[in-house]
Design a protein around this motif. Sequence first.
Motif, PDB file in Angstrom:
ATOM      1  N   VAL A   9       0.479  17.260  78.712  1.00  0.00           N
ATOM      2  CA  VAL A   9       0.963  18.171  79.489  1.00  0.00           C
ATOM      3  C   VAL A   9       0.260  18.734  80.423  1.00  0.00           C
ATOM      4  O   VAL A   9      -0.813  19.607  79.596  1.00  0.00           O
ATOM      5  CB  VAL A   9       2.085  18.702  78.691  1.00  0.00           C
ATOM      6  CG1 VAL A   9       3.061  19.639  79.536  1.00  0.00           C
ATOM      7  CG2 VAL A   9       2.649  17.832  77.631  1.00  0.00           C
ATOM      8  N   GLU A  27      13.909  18.699  78.372  1.00  0.00           N
ATOM      9  CA  GLU A  27      12.756  17.708  77.906  1.00  0.00           C
ATOM     10  C   GLU A  27      13.127  17.456  76.369  1.00  0.00           C
ATOM     11  O   GLU A  27      13.072  16.484  75.737  1.00  0.00           O
ATOM     12  CB  GLU A  27      11.260  18.309  77.986  1.00  0.00           C
ATOM     13  CG  GLU A  27      10.211  17.067  77.439  1.00  0.00           C
ATOM     14  CD  GLU A  27       9.994  16.094  78.215  1.00  0.00           C
ATOM     15  OE1 GLU A  27      10.216  16.079  79.560  1.00  0.00           O
ATOM     16  OE2 GLU A  27       9.056  15.049  77.813  1.00  0.00           O
ATOM     17  N   LYS A  28      13.353  18.650  75.699  1.00  0.00           N
ATOM     18  CA  LYS A  28      13.409  18.519  74.318  1.00  0.00           C
ATOM     19  C   LYS A  28      14.782  17.737  73.796  1.00  0.00           C
ATOM     20  O   LYS A  28      14.995  16.728  73.103  1.00  0.00           O
ATOM     21  CB  LYS A  28      13.569  19.833  73.811  1.00  0.00           C
ATOM     22  CG  LYS A  28      13.653  19.830  72.018  1.00  0.00           C
ATOM     23  CD  LYS A  28      13.769  21.450  71.451  1.00  0.00           C
ATOM     24  CE  LYS A  28      13.823  21.262  70.040  1.00  0.00           C
ATOM     25  NZ  LYS A  28      13.725  22.622  69.367  1.00  0.00           N
ATOM     26  N   SER A  31      14.271  14.091  74.769  1.00  0.00           N
ATOM     27  CA  SER A  31      13.499  13.522  73.810  1.00  0.00           C
ATOM     28  C   SER A  31      14.352  13.028  72.417  1.00  0.00           C
ATOM     29  O   SER A  31      14.178  12.101  72.026  1.00  0.00           O
ATOM     30  CB  SER A  31      12.330  14.253  73.495  1.00  0.00           C
ATOM     31  OG  SER A  31      11.765  13.845  72.369  1.00  0.00           O
ATOM     32  N   TRP A  40      12.697   6.083  70.844  1.00  0.00           N
ATOM     33  CA  TRP A  40      11.766   7.066  70.628  1.00  0.00           C
ATOM     34  C   TRP A  40      11.302   7.190  69.163  1.00  0.00           C
ATOM     35  O   TRP A  40      11.997   8.158  68.697  1.00  0.00           O
ATOM     36  CB  TRP A  40      11.876   8.110  71.476  1.00  0.00           C
ATOM     37  CG  TRP A  40      10.828   8.983  71.583  1.00  0.00           C
ATOM     38  CD1 TRP A  40       9.788   9.386  70.678  1.00  0.00           C
ATOM     39  CD2 TRP A  40      10.362   9.944  72.859  1.00  0.00           C
ATOM     40  NE1 TRP A  40       8.727  10.055  71.406  1.00  0.00           N
ATOM     41  CE2 TRP A  40       9.258  10.558  72.520  1.00  0.00           C
ATOM     42  CE3 TRP A  40      11.121  10.506  73.954  1.00  0.00           C
ATOM     43  CZ2 TRP A  40       8.631  11.334  73.414  1.00  0.00           C
ATOM     44  CZ3 TRP A  40      10.651  11.342  74.726  1.00  0.00           C
ATOM     45  CH2 TRP A  40       9.511  12.055  74.586  1.00  0.00           C
ATOM     46  N   ILE A  43       7.242  11.059  67.152  1.00  0.00           N
ATOM     47  CA  ILE A  43       6.497  11.562  68.048  1.00  0.00           C
ATOM     48  C   ILE A  43       5.417  12.770  67.332  1.00  0.00           C
ATOM     49  O   ILE A  43       6.143  13.485  66.286  1.00  0.00           O
ATOM     50  CB  ILE A  43       7.301  12.635  69.324  1.00  0.00           C
ATOM     51  CG1 ILE A  43       6.351  13.512  70.044  1.00  0.00           C
ATOM     52  CG2 ILE A  43       8.141  13.367  68.309  1.00  0.00           C
ATOM     53  CD1 ILE A  43       7.075  14.020  71.140  1.00  0.00           C
ATOM     54  N   ARG A  45       2.410  15.594  67.570  1.00  0.00           N
ATOM     55  CA  ARG A  45       1.144  16.440  68.115  1.00  0.00           C
ATOM     56  C   ARG A  45      -0.098  15.972  68.007  1.00  0.00           C
ATOM     57  O   ARG A  45      -0.430  15.867  66.914  1.00  0.00           O
ATOM     58  CB  ARG A  45       1.588  17.899  68.008  1.00  0.00           C
ATOM     59  CG  ARG A  45       0.760  19.160  68.793  1.00  0.00           C
ATOM     60  CD  ARG A  45       1.092  19.118  70.174  1.00  0.00           C
ATOM     61  NE  ARG A  45       2.449  19.740  70.477  1.00  0.00           N
ATOM     62  CZ  ARG A  45       3.204  19.300  71.645  1.00  0.00           C
ATOM     63  NH1 ARG A  45       2.675  18.402  72.271  1.00  0.00           N
ATOM     64  NH2 ARG A  45       4.234  19.866  72.002  1.00  0.00           N
ATOM     65  N   TYR A  50      -2.320  20.186  74.133  1.00  0.00           N
ATOM     66  CA  TYR A  50      -0.874  20.127  74.525  1.00  0.00           C
ATOM     67  C   TYR A  50      -0.541  18.648  74.925  1.00  0.00           C
ATOM     68  O   TYR A  50      -0.514  18.348  76.043  1.00  0.00           O
ATOM     69  CB  TYR A  50      -0.623  21.019  75.650  1.00  0.00           C
ATOM     70  CG  TYR A  50       0.703  21.260  76.050  1.00  0.00           C
ATOM     71  CD1 TYR A  50       1.898  20.703  75.258  1.00  0.00           C
ATOM     72  CD2 TYR A  50       1.181  22.019  77.228  1.00  0.00           C
ATOM     73  CE1 TYR A  50       3.278  20.927  75.597  1.00  0.00           C
ATOM     74  CE2 TYR A  50       2.629  22.486  77.397  1.00  0.00           C
ATOM     75  CZ  TYR A  50       3.608  21.687  76.592  1.00  0.00           C
ATOM     76  OH  TYR A  50       4.839  21.954  76.939  1.00  0.00           O
ATOM     77  N   ASN A  52       1.032  14.590  73.222  1.00  0.00           N
ATOM     78  CA  ASN A  52       1.469  14.057  71.970  1.00  0.00           C
ATOM     79  C   ASN A  52       1.143  12.389  72.100  1.00  0.00           C
ATOM     80  O   ASN A  52       0.859  12.136  73.146  1.00  0.00           O
ATOM     81  CB  ASN A  52       3.052  14.270  71.907  1.00  0.00           C
ATOM     82  CG  ASN A  52       3.876  13.493  72.936  1.00  0.00           C
ATOM     83  OD1 ASN A  52       3.741  12.117  72.956  1.00  0.00           O
ATOM     84  ND2 ASN A  52       4.321  14.277  74.320  1.00  0.00           N
ATOM     85  N   LEU A  73       9.493  16.387  82.117  1.00  0.00           N
ATOM     86  CA  LEU A  73       8.413  16.780  82.458  1.00  0.00           C
ATOM     87  C   LEU A  73       7.337  15.762  83.261  1.00  0.00           C
ATOM     88  O   LEU A  73       6.179  15.722  83.353  1.00  0.00           O
ATOM     89  CB  LEU A  73       7.741  17.105  80.984  1.00  0.00           C
ATOM     90  CG  LEU A  73       7.663  18.511  80.612  1.00  0.00           C
ATOM     91  CD1 LEU A  73       7.194  18.662  79.225  1.00  0.00           C
ATOM     92  CD2 LEU A  73       7.162  19.649  81.260  1.00  0.00           C
ATOM     93  N   MET A  77       2.836  15.663  83.536  1.00  0.00           N
ATOM     94  CA  MET A  77       2.126  14.920  82.566  1.00  0.00           C
ATOM     95  C   MET A  77       1.123  13.739  83.091  1.00  0.00           C
ATOM     96  O   MET A  77       1.826  13.107  84.062  1.00  0.00           O
ATOM     97  CB  MET A  77       3.086  14.298  81.508  1.00  0.00           C
ATOM     98  CG  MET A  77       4.152  15.481  80.661  1.00  0.00           C
ATOM     99  SD  MET A  77       4.833  14.953  78.957  1.00  0.00           S
ATOM    100  CE  MET A  77       6.122  13.728  79.829  1.00  0.00           C
TER     101      MET A  77
HETATM  102  O1  LIG Z   1       5.557  18.999  74.326  1.00  0.00           O
HETATM  103  C1  LIG Z   1       5.324  17.605  74.449  1.00  0.00           C
HETATM  104  O2  LIG Z   1       4.319  17.065  74.015  1.00  0.00           O
HETATM  105  C2  LIG Z   1       5.712  16.971  75.613  1.00  0.00           C
HETATM  106  C3  LIG Z   1       7.217  16.521  75.678  1.00  0.00           C
HETATM  107  C4  LIG Z   1       7.444  15.292  75.004  1.00  0.00           C
HETATM  108  C5  LIG Z   1       8.580  15.566  74.140  1.00  0.00           C
HETATM  109  C6  LIG Z   1       8.766  16.797  74.229  1.00  0.00           C
HETATM  110  O3  LIG Z   1       9.789  17.464  73.710  1.00  0.00           O
HETATM  111  O4  LIG Z   1       7.973  17.394  74.999  1.00  0.00           O
END
Ligand SMILES: O=C(O)C[C@H]1C=CC(=O)O1
Length: 93
Positions: A9, A27-28, A31, A40, A43, A45, A50, A52, A73, A77
Motif C-alpha cells: 500500500v 476496502e475493508k 475485502s 479471498w 490475508i 500482514r 504496510y 499483505n 485501494l 497499491m
Molecule cells: O491493509 C492492507 O493490507 C490493504 C488492504 C487489503 C485488504 C484490506 O482490507 O486492506
Amino acid sequence: MLFLVRMDVRIPHDLPAVQVQDIKAREKAYSQALQHDGRWQSIWRVVGEYANYSIFNVSSNDELHQLLQGLPLFDYMDIHVTPLACHPSAIAS
Ligand SMILES: O=C(O)C[C@H]1C=CC(=O)O1
C-alpha cells in the motif's frame, strides 16, 4: 485456481485524511465480502510493512484481475500475483 497476491500500500501523503478513511473503510468491506464468499481465502500482514500476502481462490485469471481492479485501494497499491500449482510433495492441498 489459487493465487498468492502481495499488495504493497502506497497512499500519497497529501491525500486528505477524510478521503483516506473512506477508502480504507470501503476496502475493508470489499475485502470482507470476498472473504465471506470464499474467494479471498486468507490475508496476512507483512511484519513491519504496510503490505499483505493474500490467497485468492477464483476460477480464472480474468476473475482475479476484475476483483483486484475493484479494490478501493487499487490506485494506491503495487500488486504482485503468483499463480500456484500443486506441489508433488504436498501431503494436503
Ligand atoms: O491493509 C492492507 O493490507 C490493504 C488492504 C487489503 C485488504 C484490506 O482490507 O486492506
